[in-house]
Design a protein around this motif. Sequence first.
Motif, PDB file in Angstrom:
ATOM      1  N   LEU A  50       0.880  -1.164   0.000  1.00  0.00           N
ATOM      2  CA  LEU A  50       0.000   0.000   0.000  1.00  0.00           C
ATOM      3  C   LEU A  50       0.919   1.215   0.000  1.00  0.00           C
ATOM      4  CD1 LEU A  50      -2.537  -1.236   2.707  1.00  0.00           C
ATOM      5  CD2 LEU A  50      -2.772  -1.396   0.227  1.00  0.00           C
ATOM      6  N   SER A  51       1.303   1.647  -1.197  1.00  0.00           N
ATOM      7  CA  SER A  51       2.376   2.632  -1.344  1.00  0.00           C
ATOM      8  C   SER A  51       2.064   3.975  -0.692  1.00  0.00           C
ATOM      9  CB  SER A  51       2.732   2.813  -2.813  1.00  0.00           C
ATOM     10  OG  SER A  51       1.598   3.191  -3.561  1.00  0.00           O
ATOM     11  N   GLN A  52       0.803   4.392  -0.689  1.00  0.00           N
ATOM     12  CA  GLN A  52       0.482   5.691  -0.112  1.00  0.00           C
ATOM     13  C   GLN A  52       0.750   5.739   1.390  1.00  0.00           C
ATOM     14  OE1 GLN A  52      -1.679   3.498  -1.419  1.00  0.00           O
ATOM     15  NE2 GLN A  52      -3.779   3.854  -0.765  1.00  0.00           N
ATOM     16  N   TRP A  53       0.817   4.595   2.020  1.00  0.00           N
ATOM     17  CA  TRP A  53       1.139   4.523   3.454  1.00  0.00           C
ATOM     18  C   TRP A  53       2.499   3.879   3.700  1.00  0.00           C
ATOM     19  CZ3 TRP A  53      -3.961   3.076   2.012  1.00  0.00           C
ATOM     20  CH2 TRP A  53      -4.922   4.024   2.329  1.00  0.00           C
ATOM     21  N   ASN A  54       3.257   3.682   2.631  1.00  0.00           N
ATOM     22  CA  ASN A  54       4.568   3.046   2.732  1.00  0.00           C
ATOM     23  C   ASN A  54       4.469   1.733   3.520  1.00  0.00           C
ATOM     24  OD1 ASN A  54       7.311   2.853   2.172  1.00  0.00           O
ATOM     25  ND2 ASN A  54       7.875   3.838   4.100  1.00  0.00           N
ATOM     26  N   PHE A  55       3.462   0.930   3.172  1.00  0.00           N
ATOM     27  CA  PHE A  55       3.182  -0.324   3.865  1.00  0.00           C
ATOM     28  C   PHE A  55       3.489  -1.496   2.946  1.00  0.00           C
ATOM     29  CE2 PHE A  55       0.321  -3.851   4.837  1.00  0.00           C
ATOM     30  CZ  PHE A  55       0.536  -4.014   6.193  1.00  0.00           C
ATOM     31  N   ARG A  56       4.320  -2.382   3.442  1.00  0.00           N
ATOM     32  CA  ARG A  56       4.619  -3.622   2.724  1.00  0.00           C
ATOM     33  C   ARG A  56       4.518  -4.774   3.719  1.00  0.00           C
ATOM     34  NH1 ARG A  56       8.328  -0.005   0.695  1.00  0.00           N
ATOM     35  NH2 ARG A  56       8.171   0.338  -1.538  1.00  0.00           N
ATOM     36  N   GLU A  57       3.851  -5.814   3.299  1.00  0.00           N
ATOM     37  CA  GLU A  57       3.654  -6.965   4.191  1.00  0.00           C
ATOM     38  C   GLU A  57       3.394  -8.189   3.342  1.00  0.00           C
ATOM     39  OE1 GLU A  57       3.929  -8.878   7.353  1.00  0.00           O
ATOM     40  OE2 GLU A  57       3.713  -6.755   7.793  1.00  0.00           O
ATOM     41  N   ASN A  58       3.631  -9.330   3.903  1.00  0.00           N
ATOM     42  CA  ASN A  58       3.266 -10.586   3.268  1.00  0.00           C
ATOM     43  C   ASN A  58       2.025 -11.119   3.965  1.00  0.00           C
ATOM     44  OD1 ASN A  58       5.453 -10.668   1.454  1.00  0.00           O
ATOM     45  ND2 ASN A  58       6.790 -11.363   3.094  1.00  0.00           N
ATOM     46  N   LEU A  59       0.986 -11.377   3.170  1.00  0.00           N
ATOM     47  CA  LEU A  59      -0.273 -11.869   3.728  1.00  0.00           C
ATOM     48  C   LEU A  59      -0.666 -13.165   3.048  1.00  0.00           C
ATOM     49  CD1 LEU A  59      -2.529  -8.663   3.755  1.00  0.00           C
ATOM     50  CD2 LEU A  59      -1.346  -9.696   5.684  1.00  0.00           C
ATOM     51  N   MET A  60      -1.367 -14.001   3.800  1.00  0.00           N
ATOM     52  CA  MET A  60      -1.962 -15.176   3.184  1.00  0.00           C
ATOM     53  C   MET A  60      -3.086 -14.702   2.268  1.00  0.00           C
ATOM     54  SD  MET A  60      -2.128 -18.146   6.133  1.00  0.00           S
ATOM     55  CE  MET A  60      -3.452 -17.317   6.976  1.00  0.00           C
ATOM     56  N   ILE A  61      -3.363 -15.471   1.237  1.00  0.00           N
ATOM     57  CA  ILE A  61      -4.461 -15.156   0.319  1.00  0.00           C
ATOM     58  C   ILE A  61      -5.756 -14.948   1.111  1.00  0.00           C
ATOM     59  CG2 ILE A  61      -5.937 -16.098  -1.508  1.00  0.00           C
ATOM     60  CD1 ILE A  61      -3.344 -15.375  -2.733  1.00  0.00           C
ATOM     61  N   ALA A  62      -6.008 -15.778   2.109  1.00  0.00           N
ATOM     62  CA  ALA A  62      -7.229 -15.645   2.922  1.00  0.00           C
ATOM     63  C   ALA A  62      -7.285 -14.271   3.582  1.00  0.00           C
ATOM     64  CB  ALA A  62      -7.290 -16.749   3.972  1.00  0.00           C
ATOM     65  N   ASP A  63      -6.167 -13.784   4.100  1.00  0.00           N
ATOM     66  CA  ASP A  63      -6.139 -12.466   4.741  1.00  0.00           C
ATOM     67  C   ASP A  63      -6.318 -11.346   3.723  1.00  0.00           C
ATOM     68  OD1 ASP A  63      -5.746 -13.499   7.317  1.00  0.00           O
ATOM     69  OD2 ASP A  63      -3.575 -13.609   7.001  1.00  0.00           O
ATOM     70  N   ALA A  64      -5.732 -11.501   2.539  1.00  0.00           N
ATOM     71  CA  ALA A  64      -5.880 -10.490   1.492  1.00  0.00           C
ATOM     72  C   ALA A  64      -7.337 -10.399   1.047  1.00  0.00           C
ATOM     73  CB  ALA A  64      -4.973 -10.817   0.313  1.00  0.00           C
ATOM     74  N   LEU A  65      -8.003 -11.534   0.891  1.00  0.00           N
ATOM     75  CA  LEU A  65      -9.420 -11.536   0.511  1.00  0.00           C
ATOM     76  C   LEU A  65     -10.280 -10.905   1.603  1.00  0.00           C
ATOM     77  CD1 LEU A  65      -9.671 -15.056  -1.139  1.00  0.00           C
ATOM     78  CD2 LEU A  65      -9.819 -12.842  -2.303  1.00  0.00           C
ATOM     79  N   PHE A  66      -9.970 -11.200   2.853  1.00  0.00           N
ATOM     80  CA  PHE A  66     -10.707 -10.583   3.956  1.00  0.00           C
ATOM     81  C   PHE A  66     -10.550  -9.068   3.914  1.00  0.00           C
ATOM     82  CE2 PHE A  66     -10.904  -8.804   8.215  1.00  0.00           C
ATOM     83  CZ  PHE A  66     -12.177  -9.189   8.595  1.00  0.00           C
ATOM     84  N   HIS A  67      -9.337  -8.602   3.663  1.00  0.00           N
ATOM     85  CA  HIS A  67      -9.088  -7.165   3.593  1.00  0.00           C
ATOM     86  C   HIS A  67      -9.935  -6.520   2.496  1.00  0.00           C
ATOM     87  CE1 HIS A  67      -7.208  -3.274   3.328  1.00  0.00           C
ATOM     88  NE2 HIS A  67      -7.018  -3.495   2.039  1.00  0.00           N
ATOM     89  N   ILE A  68     -10.003  -7.144   1.340  1.00  0.00           N
ATOM     90  CA  ILE A  68     -10.770  -6.590   0.224  1.00  0.00           C
ATOM     91  C   ILE A  68     -12.242  -6.444   0.600  1.00  0.00           C
ATOM     92  CG2 ILE A  68     -11.608  -7.083  -2.110  1.00  0.00           C
ATOM     93  CD1 ILE A  68      -8.790  -8.403  -2.570  1.00  0.00           C
ATOM     94  N   VAL A  69     -12.804  -7.484   1.172  1.00  0.00           N
ATOM     95  CA  VAL A  69     -14.221  -7.446   1.556  1.00  0.00           C
ATOM     96  C   VAL A  69     -14.448  -6.440   2.682  1.00  0.00           C
ATOM     97  CG1 VAL A  69     -16.111  -8.786   2.533  1.00  0.00           C
ATOM     98  CG2 VAL A  69     -14.657  -9.792   0.765  1.00  0.00           C
ATOM     99  N   ASN A  70     -13.572  -6.437   3.658  1.00  0.00           N
ATOM    100  CA  ASN A  70     -13.730  -5.537   4.786  1.00  0.00           C
ATOM    101  C   ASN A  70     -13.534  -4.076   4.369  1.00  0.00           C
ATOM    102  OD1 ASN A  70     -14.176  -5.199   7.663  1.00  0.00           O
ATOM    103  ND2 ASN A  70     -12.037  -4.552   7.735  1.00  0.00           N
ATOM    104  N   HIS A  71     -12.660  -3.810   3.418  1.00  0.00           N
ATOM    105  CA  HIS A  71     -12.400  -2.442   2.980  1.00  0.00           C
ATOM    106  C   HIS A  71     -13.645  -1.819   2.339  1.00  0.00           C
ATOM    107  CE1 HIS A  71      -9.625   0.812   2.279  1.00  0.00           C
ATOM    108  NE2 HIS A  71     -10.056   0.919   1.028  1.00  0.00           N
TER     109      HIS A  71
END
Length: 67
Positions: free
Chosen positions: A18-39
């Motif tokens: 998430l470049s606008q917040w200078n955020f880099r992380e490794n996430l499981m696909i399950a966590d990435a999908l949760f983030h998309i829905v929650n966002h």
Amino acid sequence: FLDTLTTDDYAKVVPIELSQWNFRENLMIADALFHIVNHENYHRGQIISELQRRGIDPPNFDYVFLK
């Protein structure tokens, strides 16, 4: 797409940036999908707050009514 994923697929780790917040992380696909829905909920809340701020009674944005 989700129907094709296996348990192992959900556990795979992917890089997230998430470049606008200078955020880099490794996430499981399950966590990435949760983030998309929650966002989506985050933005729905922003819309409701802005409508209320303008004196407008927002419509019901509950998923069951949107579907």
